[in-house]
Design a protein around this motif. Structure first.
Motif, PDB file in Angstrom:
ATOM      1  N   PHE A 278      10.722   2.553   2.424  1.00  0.00           N
ATOM      2  CA  PHE A 278      11.464   3.822   2.375  1.00  0.00           C
ATOM      3  C   PHE A 278      10.970   4.777   3.465  1.00  0.00           C
ATOM      4  O   PHE A 278      11.758   5.474   4.100  1.00  0.00           O
ATOM      5  N   GLY A 279       9.654   4.819   3.645  1.00  0.00           N
ATOM      6  CA  GLY A 279       9.076   5.740   4.628  1.00  0.00           C
ATOM      7  C   GLY A 279       9.554   5.412   6.033  1.00  0.00           C
ATOM      8  O   GLY A 279       9.927   6.296   6.807  1.00  0.00           O
ATOM      9  N   VAL A 280       9.563   4.106   6.367  1.00  0.00           N
ATOM     10  CA  VAL A 280      10.036   3.688   7.691  1.00  0.00           C
ATOM     11  C   VAL A 280      11.510   4.052   7.846  1.00  0.00           C
ATOM     12  O   VAL A 280      11.929   4.603   8.863  1.00  0.00           O
ATOM     13  N   LEU A 281      12.301   3.776   6.803  1.00  0.00           N
ATOM     14  CA  LEU A 281      13.735   4.089   6.871  1.00  0.00           C
ATOM     15  C   LEU A 281      13.954   5.587   7.099  1.00  0.00           C
ATOM     16  O   LEU A 281      14.893   5.984   7.782  1.00  0.00           O
TER      17      LEU A 281
ATOM     18  N   ALA B 152       8.547   2.569 -13.979  1.00  0.00           N
ATOM     19  CA  ALA B 152       8.570   4.027 -13.789  1.00  0.00           C
ATOM     20  C   ALA B 152       7.511   4.465 -12.783  1.00  0.00           C
ATOM     21  O   ALA B 152       7.789   5.242 -11.862  1.00  0.00           O
ATOM     22  N   PHE B 153       6.313   3.944 -12.944  1.00  0.00           N
ATOM     23  CA  PHE B 153       5.217   4.342 -12.058  1.00  0.00           C
ATOM     24  C   PHE B 153       5.466   3.872 -10.624  1.00  0.00           C
ATOM     25  O   PHE B 153       5.200   4.604  -9.672  1.00  0.00           O
ATOM     26  N   ALA B 154       5.964   2.645 -10.480  1.00  0.00           N
ATOM     27  CA  ALA B 154       6.182   2.114  -9.130  1.00  0.00           C
ATOM     28  C   ALA B 154       7.236   2.944  -8.393  1.00  0.00           C
ATOM     29  O   ALA B 154       7.090   3.235  -7.202  1.00  0.00           O
TER      30      ALA B 154
ATOM     31  N   ALA C 161       8.240   6.877  -4.171  1.00  0.00           N
ATOM     32  CA  ALA C 161       8.772   8.155  -3.698  1.00  0.00           C
ATOM     33  C   ALA C 161       7.695   8.957  -2.983  1.00  0.00           C
ATOM     34  O   ALA C 161       7.868   9.394  -1.841  1.00  0.00           O
ATOM     35  N   GLU C 162       6.570   9.111  -3.655  1.00  0.00           N
ATOM     36  CA  GLU C 162       5.493   9.910  -3.056  1.00  0.00           C
ATOM     37  C   GLU C 162       4.975   9.252  -1.778  1.00  0.00           C
ATOM     38  O   GLU C 162       4.715   9.912  -0.779  1.00  0.00           O
ATOM     39  N   PHE C 163       4.834   7.924  -1.835  1.00  0.00           N
ATOM     40  CA  PHE C 163       4.260   7.236  -0.678  1.00  0.00           C
ATOM     41  C   PHE C 163       5.219   7.247   0.514  1.00  0.00           C
ATOM     42  O   PHE C 163       4.788   7.295   1.664  1.00  0.00           O
ATOM     43  N   SER C 164       6.528   7.217   0.234  1.00  0.00           N
ATOM     44  CA  SER C 164       7.483   7.234   1.350  1.00  0.00           C
ATOM     45  C   SER C 164       7.285   8.500   2.186  1.00  0.00           C
ATOM     46  O   SER C 164       7.404   8.479   3.401  1.00  0.00           O
ATOM     47  N   ASP C 165       6.949   9.592   1.503  1.00  0.00           N
ATOM     48  CA  ASP C 165       6.750  10.834   2.232  1.00  0.00           C
ATOM     49  C   ASP C 165       5.456  10.796   3.041  1.00  0.00           C
ATOM     50  O   ASP C 165       5.395  11.320   4.158  1.00  0.00           O
TER      51      ASP C 165
ATOM     52  N   PRO D 175      -6.288   8.716   3.455  1.00  0.00           N
ATOM     53  CA  PRO D 175      -6.815   9.694   2.491  1.00  0.00           C
ATOM     54  C   PRO D 175      -5.766  10.117   1.452  1.00  0.00           C
ATOM     55  O   PRO D 175      -6.053  10.144   0.256  1.00  0.00           O
ATOM     56  N   ALA D 176      -4.552  10.404   1.911  1.00  0.00           N
ATOM     57  CA  ALA D 176      -3.510  10.832   0.986  1.00  0.00           C
ATOM     58  C   ALA D 176      -3.146   9.713   0.012  1.00  0.00           C
ATOM     59  O   ALA D 176      -2.814   9.957  -1.147  1.00  0.00           O
TER      60      ALA D 176
END
Lengths: 246, 223
Positions: free
Chosen positions: B43-46, B98-100, B105-109, B151-152
């Protein structure tokens, strides 16, 4: 008569409403060195970057060995393998060693065997005096060393034309000479076709077969090298040479 | 005799049950993280590509999961998926889902931010060498981005591990649920057991999360 390798016809480029390149026309033959000169902001770098698709142009055409490239062409990947480029900021990949930087494109893009490219890379590194840094990371190198590696990295692709975008502009004066030496050898001994954007006037005078003098995105003068530096055709070019202390 | 409540740990197989509960929390967190990080990378790359529609949809996805409280998300998958869509997984796998999705979502950012902070000139020198877009991401942009996003990412992992404490709300027997069962069973005999059990759970979470937190801090300082 040498063979034509690159021709630019009626190239126009706009940023929004502002036209940054006006009706650019020139030809380049195999083995020829073309130098782009002009004050800052005259469009030299932009023009150079149009030639390998890092900037899009809006009108006109570029012909590479007769193959026509129009503004809508999206397929630059093929062409970029034949047109090498070296930048002011070197831009080695910091996550890769010197050798990995050099091997990446020839092995992944051109799919050449790693052993063969490695041999060649070592020879090129030897030429620029950096063999002992094969396993170093870019952060361990000085600016001049990085730039020499960047030149080797571009040459390892066997380009037919090399573009140099102010490659000495951010180097210490004593580093500059080494880089210019390498470029001179490349031109005179290897007869590499080159297009050079530079502010090093002495170097340009030595190496240029042809000079394009640009101002405000227009070609003011297109003159053979030796003539440009002794008696340029336009007053504007004369003024420029005087201001550069040449 | 407050300290005698410590006997609660040793009574029967209480300690083993707590560790069993902890294991449930840990594997759900771990599997969710692995799946979420893979999905989040894609998602992040997209989200760095020029296509506006893709970017808009993924942005919506991110905001949805960022705004939605995790407990609501757990209820949504636990109650709605089986009833409306007839998906009948075990509660644990519902939680993983749910967690994944949340982690993705968070990791894509995080991935998008890291890729965008790799200097443009790196991208240009890669393209100038004839690399394809995919090769550019794989060999140049992503390896550099990983360093920036580490780190994030570790922080995100500690948050996921902490948030597993919500699992008991969808009747998963995690470490909190086991603790509660033990406390309730021993309430008559050892009224102070609550202190010891939650104390132990505190230490267990701390032992898992603290090293991660230190690691993240160290990496951030190194930059």
């Amino acid at each position: 008569m040498a063979k034509e390798i690159l021709r630019v016809e009626h190239l126009n480029k706009f940023y929004g409403d502002r036209q940054v390149l006006h009706d650019i026309n020139f030809k380049l033959e195999e083995g020829e060195v073309l130098t782009l000169l002009g004050p800052s902001g005259s469009g030299k770098s932009t023009l150079l970057r149009c030639l390998n698709g890092l900037e899009q142009f809006n009108e006109g055409a570029i012909y590479f060995k007769g193959q026509k490239i129009t503004p809508t062409d999206q397929n630059w990947q093929e062409l970029r393998q034949k047109i090498g480029m070296v930048f002011q900021s070197y831009d080695l990949f910091p996550n890769l060693t010197v050798m990995e930087n050099i091997l990446l494109a020839p092995t992944k893009v051109q799919k050449r065997p790693a052993a063969e490219v490695k041999d060649e890379a070592l020879k090129l590194l030897d030429r620029v005096g950096l063999v002992k840094y094969v396993d170093a990371y870019p952060r361990e190198l000085s600016g001049g060393q990085k730039q020499r590696i960047a030149i080797v990295r571009a040459l390892a692709m066997h380009p037919e034309v090399m573009l140099f975008d102010e490659v000495t502009a951010s180097l210490d004066p004593e580093m500059v000479r080494g880089i210019l030496q390498i470029m001179t050898t490349l031109a005179k001994k290897d007869h590499m076709t080159m297009i050079i954007v530079t502010h090093e006037m002495n170097f340009a005078a030595q190496i240029a077969d042809q000079v394009l003098f640009l101002e405000d995105g227009k070609i003011i003068e297109n003159t053979p090298g030796e003539q440009f530096f002794t008696k340029p055709r336009t007053d504007r070019a004369q003024e420029f040479l005087t201001s550069m202390d040449f | 005799m407050a300290h005698s409540a410590i006997n609660v740990f040793l009574a029967g197989d209480n300690f083993a049950r707590i560790m069993q509960g902890l294991w449930t929390s840990v594997w759900i967190a771990a599997v969710s993280l692995v799946l979420g990080l893979i999905l989040g990378t894609i998602f992040g790359v997209l989200r760095t590509l020029p296509n506006k529609i893709v970017r808009f949809v993924l942005r919506l996805y991110l905001e949805f999961f960022r705004i939605m409280p995790t407990i609501v998300l757990l209820y949504l998958v636990y109650y709605i998926l089986p009833r409306q869509l007839h998906i009948n997984w075990s509660a644990s796998w519902m939680a993983v889902l749910a967690f994944a999705l949340w982690v993705a979502a968070e990791f894509s950012d995080i991935v998008r931010g890291a890729i965008e902070s790799v200097p443009l000139s790196q991208k240009e020198s890669g393209l100038a060498l004839g690399l394809s877009r995919l090769q550019l991401f794989r060999y140049v942009l992503l390896p550099q981005a990983v360093k920036l996003e580490l780190p994030a990412t570790i922080n995100l992992a500690t948050r996921v591990i902490k948030t597993t404490s919500l699992l008991m709300t969808i009747s998963i027997i995690d470490v909190i649920a086991v603790g509660q069962q033990i406390i309730e069973a021993n309430n008559q005999q050892y009224p102070n057991a609550v202190f010891w059990i939650y104390g132990l759970i505190f230490i267990l979470y701390f032992v898992i999360d603290y090293p991660l937190s230190v690691w993240a801090k160290r990496l951030a300082a190194k930059k």
